[in-house]
Design a protein around this motif. Structure first.
Motif, PDB file in Angstrom:
ATOM      1  N   ASP A 133     -49.881 -35.069 -13.992  1.00  0.00           N
ATOM      2  CA  ASP A 133     -48.669 -34.334 -13.860  1.00  0.00           C
ATOM      3  C   ASP A 133     -48.674 -32.841 -13.345  1.00  0.00           C
ATOM      4  OD1 ASP A 133     -45.953 -33.681 -13.524  1.00  0.00           O
ATOM      5  OD2 ASP A 133     -45.423 -34.893 -15.446  1.00  0.00           O
ATOM      6  N   LEU A 134     -48.980 -32.709 -12.033  1.00  0.00           N
ATOM      7  CA  LEU A 134     -49.221 -31.531 -11.385  1.00  0.00           C
ATOM      8  C   LEU A 134     -48.000 -30.465 -11.348  1.00  0.00           C
ATOM      9  CD1 LEU A 134     -51.399 -32.331  -8.289  1.00  0.00           C
ATOM     10  CD2 LEU A 134     -52.228 -31.928 -10.847  1.00  0.00           C
ATOM     11  N   ASP A 135     -46.908 -31.191 -11.444  1.00  0.00           N
ATOM     12  CA  ASP A 135     -45.644 -30.413 -11.340  1.00  0.00           C
ATOM     13  C   ASP A 135     -45.347 -30.038 -12.843  1.00  0.00           C
ATOM     14  OD1 ASP A 135     -45.024 -30.746  -8.903  1.00  0.00           O
ATOM     15  OD2 ASP A 135     -43.809 -32.641  -9.005  1.00  0.00           O
ATOM     16  N   ALA A 136     -45.544 -30.626 -13.803  1.00  0.00           N
ATOM     17  CA  ALA A 136     -45.184 -30.222 -15.271  1.00  0.00           C
ATOM     18  C   ALA A 136     -46.419 -29.121 -15.253  1.00  0.00           C
ATOM     19  CB  ALA A 136     -45.551 -31.365 -16.121  1.00  0.00           C
ATOM     20  N   SER A 137     -47.535 -29.411 -15.097  1.00  0.00           N
ATOM     21  CA  SER A 137     -48.459 -28.232 -15.371  1.00  0.00           C
ATOM     22  C   SER A 137     -47.930 -26.853 -14.768  1.00  0.00           C
ATOM     23  CB  SER A 137     -49.989 -28.735 -14.873  1.00  0.00           C
ATOM     24  OG  SER A 137     -50.889 -27.910 -15.106  1.00  0.00           O
ATOM     25  N   MET A 138     -47.587 -26.945 -13.599  1.00  0.00           N
ATOM     26  CA  MET A 138     -47.411 -25.823 -12.744  1.00  0.00           C
ATOM     27  C   MET A 138     -46.205 -25.414 -13.362  1.00  0.00           C
ATOM     28  SD  MET A 138     -47.878 -23.675 -10.239  1.00  0.00           S
ATOM     29  CE  MET A 138     -46.826 -22.805  -9.334  1.00  0.00           C
ATOM     30  N   ALA A 139     -45.181 -26.075 -13.787  1.00  0.00           N
ATOM     31  CA  ALA A 139     -43.905 -25.423 -14.658  1.00  0.00           C
ATOM     32  C   ALA A 139     -44.296 -24.762 -15.962  1.00  0.00           C
ATOM     33  CB  ALA A 139     -42.929 -26.744 -14.898  1.00  0.00           C
ATOM     34  N   ARG A 140     -45.390 -25.224 -16.717  1.00  0.00           N
ATOM     35  CA  ARG A 140     -45.710 -24.539 -17.685  1.00  0.00           C
ATOM     36  C   ARG A 140     -46.375 -23.346 -17.725  1.00  0.00           C
ATOM     37  NH1 ARG A 140     -47.326 -29.835 -19.230  1.00  0.00           N
ATOM     38  NH2 ARG A 140     -49.143 -29.565 -18.428  1.00  0.00           N
ATOM     39  N   ARG A 141     -47.080 -23.242 -16.430  1.00  0.00           N
ATOM     40  CA  ARG A 141     -47.967 -21.988 -16.291  1.00  0.00           C
ATOM     41  C   ARG A 141     -46.914 -21.105 -15.595  1.00  0.00           C
ATOM     42  NH1 ARG A 141     -53.756 -23.668 -13.908  1.00  0.00           N
ATOM     43  NH2 ARG A 141     -53.963 -25.457 -15.117  1.00  0.00           N
ATOM     44  N   THR A 142     -46.075 -21.440 -14.770  1.00  0.00           N
ATOM     45  CA  THR A 142     -44.920 -20.487 -14.119  1.00  0.00           C
ATOM     46  C   THR A 142     -44.048 -19.768 -15.406  1.00  0.00           C
ATOM     47  OG1 THR A 142     -44.988 -21.825 -12.099  1.00  0.00           O
ATOM     48  CG2 THR A 142     -43.105 -20.358 -12.617  1.00  0.00           C
ATOM     49  N   ALA A 143     -43.583 -20.734 -16.404  1.00  0.00           N
ATOM     50  CA  ALA A 143     -43.019 -20.153 -17.526  1.00  0.00           C
ATOM     51  C   ALA A 143     -43.644 -19.131 -18.332  1.00  0.00           C
ATOM     52  CB  ALA A 143     -42.401 -21.471 -18.257  1.00  0.00           C
ATOM     53  N   LYS A 144     -44.741 -19.437 -18.542  1.00  0.00           N
ATOM     54  CA  LYS A 144     -45.517 -18.551 -19.185  1.00  0.00           C
ATOM     55  C   LYS A 144     -45.986 -17.297 -18.687  1.00  0.00           C
ATOM     56  CE  LYS A 144     -49.861 -18.366 -21.666  1.00  0.00           C
ATOM     57  NZ  LYS A 144     -51.422 -18.964 -22.183  1.00  0.00           N
ATOM     58  N   LYS A 145     -46.017 -17.050 -17.358  1.00  0.00           N
ATOM     59  CA  LYS A 145     -46.124 -16.058 -16.500  1.00  0.00           C
ATOM     60  C   LYS A 145     -45.007 -15.128 -16.743  1.00  0.00           C
ATOM     61  CE  LYS A 145     -47.467 -17.798 -12.620  1.00  0.00           C
ATOM     62  NZ  LYS A 145     -47.733 -17.823 -11.163  1.00  0.00           N
ATOM     63  N   ARG A 146     -43.685 -15.758 -16.487  1.00  0.00           N
ATOM     64  CA  ARG A 146     -42.512 -15.319 -16.477  1.00  0.00           C
ATOM     65  C   ARG A 146     -42.275 -14.720 -17.963  1.00  0.00           C
ATOM     66  NH1 ARG A 146     -39.946 -19.110 -14.568  1.00  0.00           N
ATOM     67  NH2 ARG A 146     -39.512 -20.137 -16.449  1.00  0.00           N
ATOM     68  N   ALA A 147     -42.637 -15.431 -19.068  1.00  0.00           N
ATOM     69  CA  ALA A 147     -42.510 -14.737 -20.240  1.00  0.00           C
ATOM     70  C   ALA A 147     -43.250 -13.582 -20.647  1.00  0.00           C
ATOM     71  CB  ALA A 147     -42.751 -15.749 -21.283  1.00  0.00           C
ATOM     72  N   TYR A 148     -44.701 -13.676 -20.093  1.00  0.00           N
ATOM     73  CA  TYR A 148     -45.301 -12.315 -20.130  1.00  0.00           C
ATOM     74  C   TYR A 148     -44.807 -11.247 -19.660  1.00  0.00           C
ATOM     75  CZ  TYR A 148     -49.945 -10.106 -19.955  1.00  0.00           C
ATOM     76  OH  TYR A 148     -51.034  -9.148 -20.244  1.00  0.00           O
ATOM     77  N   TRP A 149     -44.381 -11.301 -18.584  1.00  0.00           N
ATOM     78  CA  TRP A 149     -43.787  -9.844 -17.731  1.00  0.00           C
ATOM     79  C   TRP A 149     -42.189  -9.589 -18.175  1.00  0.00           C
ATOM     80  CZ3 TRP A 149     -47.462  -7.070 -16.160  1.00  0.00           C
ATOM     81  CH2 TRP A 149     -48.574  -7.761 -15.731  1.00  0.00           C
ATOM     82  N   GLU A 150     -41.780 -10.514 -18.677  1.00  0.00           N
ATOM     83  CA  GLU A 150     -40.199 -10.210 -19.328  1.00  0.00           C
ATOM     84  C   GLU A 150     -40.386  -9.035 -20.517  1.00  0.00           C
ATOM     85  OE1 GLU A 150     -38.564 -14.130 -20.484  1.00  0.00           O
ATOM     86  OE2 GLU A 150     -37.772 -14.406 -18.603  1.00  0.00           O
ATOM     87  N   LYS A 151     -41.511  -8.807 -21.111  1.00  0.00           N
ATOM     88  CA  LYS A 151     -41.719  -8.068 -22.025  1.00  0.00           C
ATOM     89  C   LYS A 151     -41.584  -6.532 -21.523  1.00  0.00           C
ATOM     90  CE  LYS A 151     -44.092  -9.136 -25.751  1.00  0.00           C
ATOM     91  NZ  LYS A 151     -45.044  -9.527 -27.060  1.00  0.00           N
TER      92      LYS A 151
END
Length: 271
Positions: A133-151
């Protein structure tokens, strides 16, 4: 009627076995979560999280439990085995540690770390992966990146990359061009350090693979990368050795300004 909490399955991992034992011995001693917390110096909610496998105990806390229950060094040894054993939940545990982190040091010799990737660069690697499931994998990675820089500036970041990472045209020329521009933008942030180990540095310890050192409020934990996964490192001695390796790699790296110039040189090749 009070809620009865089902025990964890102790067969899943050593961490779950340790959490299972914590609850078993507490209940056998007739202690409440609050009373147990008083013994090890934690709030009731923290003890509950430990017994549910959501929080990792520390050496001094296990030593206090051994003294209270008269179990010799049982809990201390269980903690040692949990840290040394393979943890099938290591990925989610690293995510939790990153959420709590005050600093993160990362080295990679093959790929730009996820937090520093543009979405197009990330998608190129997702497409090249074995995930169904490429879309699900991409969504997880994108969310992780966003959370990283929100700090923001509450998270200090040190990143060391091998020059080979800049040379590989991931996703094609245009994707790599934007990725290099993105690196330069991030390098200008006051709470971010990006340094490159140039080819001219010759041999160095980085051939052992990717690594990450996550600084928490009270301690550091580490991650050592490997094919088909990696290993979460929580034993203080091993984390210290990983930190020394990171520092020795850093000795081979160019300065921050010189590293920016190296990135600019590769960017010029993409224009």
């Amino acid at each position: 009627m009070p809620t009865v909490r089902a025990p964890l399955n102790p067969k899943i991992s050593m961490w779950f076995f340790l959490a299972f034992c914590m609850r078993f011995f507490r209940e056998r001693a007739g202690l409440s979560l609050t009373q147990c917390g008083e013994i090890i110096g934690l709030a009731r909610s923290s003890v509950s999280n430990m017994e549910a496998g959501r929080r990792r105990p520390q050496d001094d806390q296990m030593r206090k439990l051994d003294n209270a229950y008269g179990t010799g060094v049982l809990f201390q040894v269980l903690l040692w085995f949990a840290r040394m054993a393979h943890d099938p939940d290591w990925g989610r545990q690293i995510d939790r540690y990153e959420e709590e982190a005050v600093s993160i040091k990362t080295y990679h010799g093959q790929v730009i770390p996820l937090a520093f990737q543009t979405d197009d660069y990330t998608w190129a690697y997702v497409r090249a992966s074995k995930f169904k499931d490429l879309d699900a994998s991409m969504a997880r990675r994108t969310a992780k990146k966003r959370a990283y820089w929100e700090k923001g500036d509450s998270l200090l970041t040190w990143t060391v990359l091998d020059e080979a990472v800049l040379m590989r045209p991931v996703g094609g020329k245009e994707v790599m061009k934007r990725q290099l521009e993105h690196l330069l933008e991030l390098a200008d942030l006051p709470y971010v350090s990006i340094r490159i180990v140039p080819f001219s540095s010759g041999e160095y310890m980085g051939v052992d693979g990717a690594m990450q050192i996550i600084g928490l409020e009270d301690r550091d934990v580490g991650y050592s990368g490997a094919m088909n996964g990696g290993r979460l490192i929580e034993t203080p001695g091993e984390v210290r050795e990983l930190s020394i390796t990171f520092d020795r790699i850093g000795v081979k790296a160019a300065s921050e300004e010189a590293s920016r110039e190296i990135i600019r040189q590769y960017l010029e090749r993409c224009t």
